[in-house]
Design a protein around this motif. Structure first.
Motif, PDB file in Angstrom:
ATOM      1  N   GLU A 113       0.841  -1.190   0.000  1.00 39.71           N
ATOM      2  CA  GLU A 113       0.000   0.000   0.000  1.00 39.71           C
ATOM      3  C   GLU A 113       0.885   1.253   0.000  1.00 39.71           C
ATOM      4  OE1 GLU A 113      -4.127  -0.265   1.588  1.00 39.71           O
ATOM      5  OE2 GLU A 113      -3.074  -1.350   3.177  1.00 39.71           O
ATOM      6  N   ARG A 120      -9.284  -3.305  -0.706  1.00 39.31           N
ATOM      7  CA  ARG A 120      -9.832  -2.939   0.596  1.00 39.31           C
ATOM      8  C   ARG A 120     -11.355  -2.900   0.543  1.00 39.31           C
ATOM      9  NH1 ARG A 120      -7.972  -0.472   5.232  1.00 39.31           N
ATOM     10  NH2 ARG A 120      -5.866  -0.498   4.321  1.00 39.31           N
ATOM     11  N   SER A 123     -12.779  -6.431   0.407  1.00 37.44           N
ATOM     12  CA  SER A 123     -12.625  -7.112   1.688  1.00 37.44           C
ATOM     13  C   SER A 123     -13.670  -6.640   2.687  1.00 37.44           C
ATOM     14  CB  SER A 123     -11.216  -6.854   2.241  1.00 37.44           C
ATOM     15  OG  SER A 123     -10.235  -7.328   1.328  1.00 37.44           O
ATOM     16  N   GLN A 124     -13.893  -5.323   2.742  1.00 41.45           N
ATOM     17  CA  GLN A 124     -14.870  -4.788   3.688  1.00 41.45           C
ATOM     18  C   GLN A 124     -16.292  -5.159   3.288  1.00 41.45           C
ATOM     19  OE1 GLN A 124     -13.546  -0.644   3.635  1.00 41.45           O
ATOM     20  NE2 GLN A 124     -12.649  -0.915   5.657  1.00 41.45           N
ATOM     21  N   VAL A 130      -9.133  -5.373   7.181  1.00 43.12           N
ATOM     22  CA  VAL A 130      -7.833  -5.325   6.512  1.00 43.12           C
ATOM     23  C   VAL A 130      -6.755  -5.200   7.578  1.00 43.12           C
ATOM     24  CG1 VAL A 130      -6.361  -4.033   4.929  1.00 43.12           C
ATOM     25  CG2 VAL A 130      -8.797  -4.324   4.425  1.00 43.12           C
TER      26      VAL A 130
END
Length: 509
Positions: A113, A120, A123-124, A130
């Motif tokens: 990153e 991200r 994933s959320q 994360v």
């Protein structure tokens, strides 16, 4: 409805070209986008004939999926069809991998990153957090976006490697798919099919089967599949883009700047005040992607990239690394139901010419006209060639005429008149032009290959000029070529800035 975490931030697209043009009080054709990491030219696969069959069956589903495309991808990637998963671009596959490997309470790791934000987001959306502690899966962008750098491959497994820029780097993790690695690729970048939304994942058979179980029944359309198959039949050569990227990097270093090494089709330029620089470029119609520590811009082509380099130099108050551009330069777009033609024209050029519409001889004739006029011209586009060359050749001439009219402005101070005689083996052409602003054409080509006279009439109409041509000879190709060369040499004389001017008796010039 499950509540998203407070830290969640959805993906935000940059403003549309039309919105940017409106805010800057520019025509949309004057906005040049360096922020999409896609080729500047229309995709060579985007021809009506390519998708004609798919369009004819667009009322139905592709029963059985897309086995031909899956097989083509397998050959291209040197894997088996059972290792391939289709998706609507790599973005769709990122989200698919996130919800396949992760869920509420899990941790997902993201390498290197800052990087592409969708890892991200995906994933959320899957309910995961994360972090770095005991991740259930790791995402890695290689080469990285926005840096463009080709970092080391993480040792973590399972590992999802986003290879959106594989064709530019030539480096792949596909050989590791039987060791817990999933590779994602897309047709959006080098293939120029971003609008078609086609991507694919490569994984071991068990993982690919599980991804396919969780994928939408038909994640892409039959039209998109046809375009992707056309691309696989003739994969793009990105060598010229890589060479252009390196030319831009050298020019940036000549400005005292230090772009990061890139294995992609874009460059990342660290600067102290990226927002300020991005705003300055935007006021020139140049759109780049602004990040916290620099700006990112993709390579387009020599002409467009010189616009960016010159704008950068002006924004930084440094000598430009490119030759000064004449004010008599225009960008123009002509779009119809049959064609889409982009023109970049400089009247005070050096005969740097590229015409690419696929119309064969008629592209060549326009190239000869522009070269003998001393113009810098890039004219490219796509047209309905499956029904013949008429629409494409006509609209190319109209687009050039419209650009010429714009570049001439109010025409005050130009020489206005020009004439020339051009002999060519068995052909002879005499031409004269008048830039007075009244369209007219008197054309006598003893032999016409089909559309030569029509193109000259179209040029005269759209450019608001009078063209007189007589051309004779035994070979129709030579007759037409001599005529276009003669018109070009006549234009060279007529567009010349002449401070004495030629007074008009009718008040047009």
């Amino acid at each position: 409805m499950r509540v998203l975490p407070a830290s969640f931030s959805e993906y935000r697209w940059a403003p549309s070209t039309e919105d940017i043009a409106r805010s800057l009080e520019l025509d949309a054709s004057q906005v040049v986008r360096f922020d999409g990491n896609v080729p500047a030219q229309p995709s060579p696969y985007a021809r009506p004939g390519t998708i004609a069959g798919a369009l004819a069956e667009v009322n139905g589903y592709a029963h059985g999926g897309f086995p031909a495309l899956v097989a083509g991808i397998a050959r291209y990637a040197d894997v088996e069809p059972e290792n391939v998963v289709l998706g609507a671009g790599a973005d769709d596959l990122i989200l698919l991998c996130a919800r396949t490997f992760a869920g509420p309470g899990d941790v997902v790791a993201i390498a290197e990153e800052p990087t592409y934000p969708l890892y991200r987001i995906g994933s959320q959306l899957a309910g995961a957090e994360v972090g770095v502690t005991d991740p259930v899966v790791t995402f890695c962008c290689r080469p990285n976006n926005p840096s463009g750098e080709l970092g080391d491959l993480p040792s973590a497994r399972p590992l999802v490697v986003d290879e959106a820029y594989f064709e530019y780097s030539g480096v792949t993790a596909a050989g590791l798919i039987d060791e817990g690695v999933v590779v994602l690729r897309t047709f959006s970048k080098s293939f120029g099919l971003a609008g078609a939304r086609v991507g694919y994942a490569l994984a071991d058979r068990e993982t690919a089967a599980e991804l396919n179980r969780r994928q939408a029944p038909q994640p892409i359309s039959n039209v998109s599949a046809a375009l992707a198959l056309a691309g696989l039949a003739d994969p793009p050569d990105v060598g010229w883009q890589i060479a252009e990227r390196e030319r831009c990097a050298r020019a940036l270093r000549a400005l005292g700047l230090e772009p990061l090494a890139s294995a992609t089709n874009f460059l990342f330029l660290p600067v102290e005040e990226p927002e300020t620089l991005g705003d300055a470029l935007l006021r020139s119609g140049i759109v780049v992607r602004v990040h916290a520590h620099g700006i990112r811009f993709n390579v387009r082509d020599h002409e467009d990239d010189d616009l960016l380099l010159d704008a950068l130099a002006r924004a930084l108050d440094r000598p430009s690394p490119v030759a000064p551009a004449s004010r008599r330069r225009v960008r123009h777009l002509r779009a119809t139901a049959e064609t889409r033609i982009r023109v970049r024209l400089g009247l005070d050029g050096a005969g740097r010419v590229r015409v690419a519409t696929g119309a064969g001889l008629y592209d060549h004739l326009l190239e000869q006209l522009a070269f003998h006029a001393g113009f810098d011209l890039v004219l490219e586009g796509v047209g309905d060639l499956e029904t013949g060359e008429h629409h494409t050749a006509e609209d190319a001439a109209l687009a050039l005429g419209e650009a010429l009219d714009t570049a001439l402005g109010d025409r005050r101070g130009v020489a206005r008149y020009g004439d020339a005689v051009v002999p060519m083996d068995d052909a002879l052409a005499r031409a004269a032009v008048d830039l007075g602003g009244r369209p007219a054409s008197e054309l006598r080509l003893e032999r016409d290959p089909g559309l030569a006279e029509h193109m000259l009439r179209s040029l005269a109409q759209a450019g608001r000029l009078a063209i007189n041509v007589e051309a004779t000879g035994r070979d129709e190709h030579h007759v037409a070529e001599a005529a276009f060369k003669a018109v070009g040499r006549s234009l060279r004389a007529a567009v010349r800035v002449d401070s004495t001017g030629i007074p008009s008796t009718k008040g047009v010039v």
